[in-house]
Every structure is written in C-alpha cells, then in structure tokens.
Design a protein around this motif. Structure first.
Motif, PDB file in Angstrom:
ATOM      1  N   GLN A  98       0.821  -1.205   0.000  1.00 12.96           N
ATOM      2  CA  GLN A  98       0.000   0.000   0.000  1.00 12.96           C
ATOM      3  C   GLN A  98       0.858   1.260   0.000  1.00 12.96           C
ATOM      4  N   SER A  99       1.895   1.272   0.813  1.00 10.72           N
ATOM      5  CA  SER A  99       2.732   2.474   0.954  1.00 10.72           C
ATOM      6  C   SER A  99       3.504   2.789  -0.322  1.00 10.72           C
ATOM      7  N   THR A 100       3.768   1.769  -1.143  1.00 10.54           N
ATOM      8  CA  THR A 100       4.504   2.001  -2.387  1.00 10.54           C
ATOM      9  C   THR A 100       3.578   2.256  -3.568  1.00 10.54           C
ATOM     10  N   GLY A 101       2.273   2.218  -3.330  1.00 11.65           N
ATOM     11  CA  GLY A 101       1.316   2.481  -4.398  1.00 11.65           C
ATOM     12  C   GLY A 101       1.143   1.334  -5.359  1.00 11.65           C
ATOM     13  N   TYR A 102       1.462   0.117  -4.940  1.00 17.29           N
ATOM     14  CA  TYR A 102       1.295  -1.031  -5.820  1.00 17.29           C
ATOM     15  C   TYR A 102      -0.179  -1.186  -6.197  1.00 17.29           C
ATOM     16  N   ASP A 103      -0.443  -1.279  -7.495  1.00 17.23           N
ATOM     17  CA  ASP A 103      -1.839  -1.360  -7.946  1.00 17.23           C
ATOM     18  C   ASP A 103      -2.077  -2.540  -8.876  1.00 17.23           C
ATOM     19  N   GLY A 104      -1.168  -3.525  -8.850  1.00 17.33           N
ATOM     20  CA  GLY A 104      -1.345  -4.715  -9.664  1.00 17.33           C
ATOM     21  C   GLY A 104      -2.111  -5.790  -8.918  1.00 17.33           C
ATOM     22  N   TYR A 105      -2.056  -6.985  -9.445  1.00 17.83           N
ATOM     23  CA  TYR A 105      -2.723  -8.127  -8.818  1.00 17.83           C
ATOM     24  C   TYR A 105      -1.827  -8.752  -7.750  1.00 17.83           C
ATOM     25  N   VAL A 106      -2.455  -9.342  -6.748  1.00 14.00           N
ATOM     26  CA  VAL A 106      -1.794 -10.257  -5.827  1.00 14.00           C
ATOM     27  C   VAL A 106      -2.374 -11.635  -6.114  1.00 14.00           C
TER      28      VAL A 106
ATOM     29  N   ARG B 181      -8.364 -10.645   2.077  1.00 19.15           N
ATOM     30  CA  ARG B 181      -9.348  -9.557   2.165  1.00 19.15           C
ATOM     31  C   ARG B 181      -9.388  -8.979   3.579  1.00 19.15           C
ATOM     32  N   ASP B 182      -9.308  -9.851   4.571  1.00 18.46           N
ATOM     33  CA  ASP B 182      -9.319  -9.398   5.963  1.00 18.46           C
ATOM     34  C   ASP B 182      -8.086  -8.552   6.250  1.00 18.46           C
ATOM     35  N   VAL B 183      -6.927  -9.007   5.796  1.00 14.91           N
ATOM     36  CA  VAL B 183      -5.690  -8.250   6.009  1.00 14.91           C
ATOM     37  C   VAL B 183      -5.752  -6.908   5.295  1.00 14.91           C
ATOM     38  N   TRP B 184      -6.208  -6.913   4.050  1.00 17.13           N
ATOM     39  CA  TRP B 184      -6.268  -5.670   3.281  1.00 17.13           C
ATOM     40  C   TRP B 184      -7.235  -4.684   3.925  1.00 17.13           C
ATOM     41  N   ASN B 185      -8.340  -5.166   4.456  1.00 23.13           N
ATOM     42  CA  ASN B 185      -9.290  -4.307   5.146  1.00 23.13           C
ATOM     43  C   ASN B 185      -8.648  -3.667   6.375  1.00 23.13           C
ATOM     44  N   LYS B 186      -7.884  -4.441   7.114  1.00 21.19           N
ATOM     45  CA  LYS B 186      -7.207  -3.903   8.307  1.00 21.19           C
ATOM     46  C   LYS B 186      -6.172  -2.855   7.910  1.00 21.19           C
ATOM     47  N   VAL B 187      -5.427  -3.124   6.857  1.00 19.29           N
ATOM     48  CA  VAL B 187      -4.410  -2.165   6.412  1.00 19.29           C
ATOM     49  C   VAL B 187      -5.052  -0.861   5.960  1.00 19.29           C
ATOM     50  N   GLN B 188      -6.150  -0.979   5.232  1.00 18.11           N
ATOM     51  CA  GLN B 188      -6.851   0.220   4.769  1.00 18.11           C
ATOM     52  C   GLN B 188      -7.370   1.072   5.920  1.00 18.11           C
ATOM     53  N   HIS B 189      -7.684   0.417   7.029  1.00 19.96           N
ATOM     54  CA  HIS B 189      -8.216   1.126   8.202  1.00 19.96           C
ATOM     55  C   HIS B 189      -7.139   1.431   9.226  1.00 19.96           C
ATOM     56  N   GLY B 190      -5.868   1.285   8.800  1.00 23.23           N
ATOM     57  CA  GLY B 190      -4.763   1.692   9.658  1.00 23.23           C
ATOM     58  C   GLY B 190      -4.458   0.775  10.813  1.00 23.23           C
ATOM     59  N   GLU B 191      -4.908  -0.451  10.746  1.00 25.30           N
ATOM     60  CA  GLU B 191      -4.645  -1.383  11.858  1.00 25.30           C
ATOM     61  C   GLU B 191      -3.262  -2.016  11.719  1.00 25.30           C
TER      62      GLU B 191
END
Length: 276
Positions: free
Chosen positions: A235-243, A266-276
């Motif tokens: 997220q911090s590097t702006g990666y916008d491709g597929y995982v 999806r759970d991890v990405w949701n946490k990262v998006q919400h700053g957890e």
C-alpha cells in the motif's frame, strides 16, 4: 487490491468449472500455467485460445497472464552455453507471449528454476551474459504484443541463478526494456537477508506483479507469515497490480485453499486500509 489465483491448483478440473468457482469465490483474475493447456504453447490452437478467453470473460474472471513458463518442457534453458538452445528458448518465450496476448493476458512470470540453473562449466558471469542475450532476443516480440516479462527471484533451494530481487534488478537495469520488470513472491523473499516489507519498498519502482503464499508452501494465512506488514508495504509504495495466490502444497484441497486464502487476504487488506 485485486486478487487472482494460479490455476494449476485446480488439477483435474475443466476450464469452465475453474472459472465458475473462481468467480463465485470472488477472485478478480487468474494466472495460467501453460502446461495445463497443452505440452507446448504452439499446440494450443486458435480456436482453443478463443474458447479459453471467452469462458473466462463469461464468468467475469480476467486472465492476467502466464507463469511456470518452461515447466514440463524439454530443450529450453536460459543460461546454457549452447547457443542453439538459447535461441530456441528465446523463440519459445516469444511464442508464449503470443499465447498470453491471445488469451487477453499482459504478463508472464519467468521462474522455471530448472531451466535457468548453472550448467557444468558455466560461470555466473557467463550465465548472466547468456540470460541477457535470451531476454534481449525475446523482448521485442513481447513488447509488440503488449506483454511484460517479469523476472522471479527464487531461493537457493530451487536454483543457483537469480536468488534475490537485487540480482533480478541488475538484469532489468542492464537490459533496460520497458517490457521487462520484477515479480515478487513471498515464499522466495523469505530466503533473502532483509525483511519482506523492506524488499518491497526497495524495489517498488520495478515491481509489476506479486505472488502470495506462506512459508509452509500453502496459501496466505495458512502458515506462520503475518501479511499485515507485507500488504502495508504494498500500500505504501502504491502497488496497484494483482496479488496472485500461488501454492505448492495442495494438501488442504483446492477449494479450501482458494477460499481461505482469499478470505485471509481480504481481511488483512481491510485492516491495512483502516490503519490497523
């Protein structure tokens, strides 16, 4: 974040069943291992290519590209001293690029450790020069078809050539072609001497694809690796491709692996998006 899966996991499933399941599970894309289609790329007919592409589109699953490019083939090698084999390998990579583009894909992950490991009498520098020659020969046609060739560093357990993102980066910079970039894989980066988030940040400028798996060779979340720092770095590097999920231990079963991997990511990405 867009999530895909490598479809060789679904061994024995027909293509429509694969696409239907991936769609129902919630994957955005699929990565194809060419050996699951035919022994060689040229044996996949034009009609078959159109059908594969059409079925994936019917289920809303994007074919993002190919990986395991040289697996289960013979007569190809990236670093060999045999020029005829190098030429044949370059031509086959270009042929794979045609297959990839015909299926609607835009990337090819070059792992294939057995077809790049050093052969007797070939030094590391000679191997590097030979690999660069092969890639330089293949890349113009790949560029014409809009396909990126992505170098995949692998651990010393798998190969003795290109074992780190730094080494892959040196090749990418030496060739300096817009269709040559880096692929990163969690399992492989565990073999490096830096934390994975640091490796991600160090190579953000040349990374175009990412494989998610765990240290036990199963899906993400099915082993000891915490993906929160990894996804935070992406997220911090702006990666916008597929995982893409790529596993090597199929013991938990294809359906369970696919479902649980996506649920965890999806759970991890949701946490990262919400700053957890």
């Amino acid at each position: 974040m867009k999530f895909a899966i490598c479809q060789e996991l679904f061994e024995g499933w027909d293509w429509e069943r694969q696409c239907r399941f991936m769609s129902e599970t919630g994957y955005d894309g699929v990565e194809i291992a060419p050996f699951t289609l035919a022994p060689t790329a040229g044996q996949v007919t034009a009609a078959q290519r159109e059908e594969i592409k059409s079925v994936a589109a019917q289920y809303g699953v994007q074919i993002i590209g190919l990986h395991w490019l040289l697996a289960k083939t013979t007569g190809f090698h990236l670093t060999t001293a045999d020029k005829a084999v190098r030429d044949r390998t370059a031509d086959y990579l270009a042929e794979l690029g045609d297959l990839c583009a015909d299926l609607g894909g835009t990337l090819m992950v070059l792992g294939s450790p057995q077809q790049r490991s050093l052969q007797p009498g070939v030094s590391k520098q000679q191997a590097l020069d030979n690999a660069i020659e092969v890639l330089n020969r293949a890349l113009p046609r790949l560029g014409d078809r809009g396909v990126d060739l992505l170098l995949e560093p692998l651990t010393t357990k798998e190969t003795d050539f290109m074992n780190s993102c730094d080494e892959a980066g040196e090749i990418i910079r030496a060739i300096d072609h817009p269709n040559l970039a880096l692929h990163q894989d969690v399992k492989a980066m565990l073999g490096e001497d830096k934390p994975i988030p640091e490796i991600i940040r160090d190579h953000a400028g040349i990374t175009r694809h990412f494989h998610a798996n765990d240290g036990n060779l199963r899906g993400p979340g099915m082993g000891p690796i915490d993906f929160i720092p990894i996804f935070r770095a992406l997220q911090s590097t702006g990666y916008d491709g597929y995982v893409s999920v790529e596993v090597f231990d199929y013991t938990p079963g294809a359906e369970n692996t696919a479902i649980e991997s996506l649920r965890y990511m999806r759970d991890v990405w949701n946490k990262v998006q919400h700053g957890e």
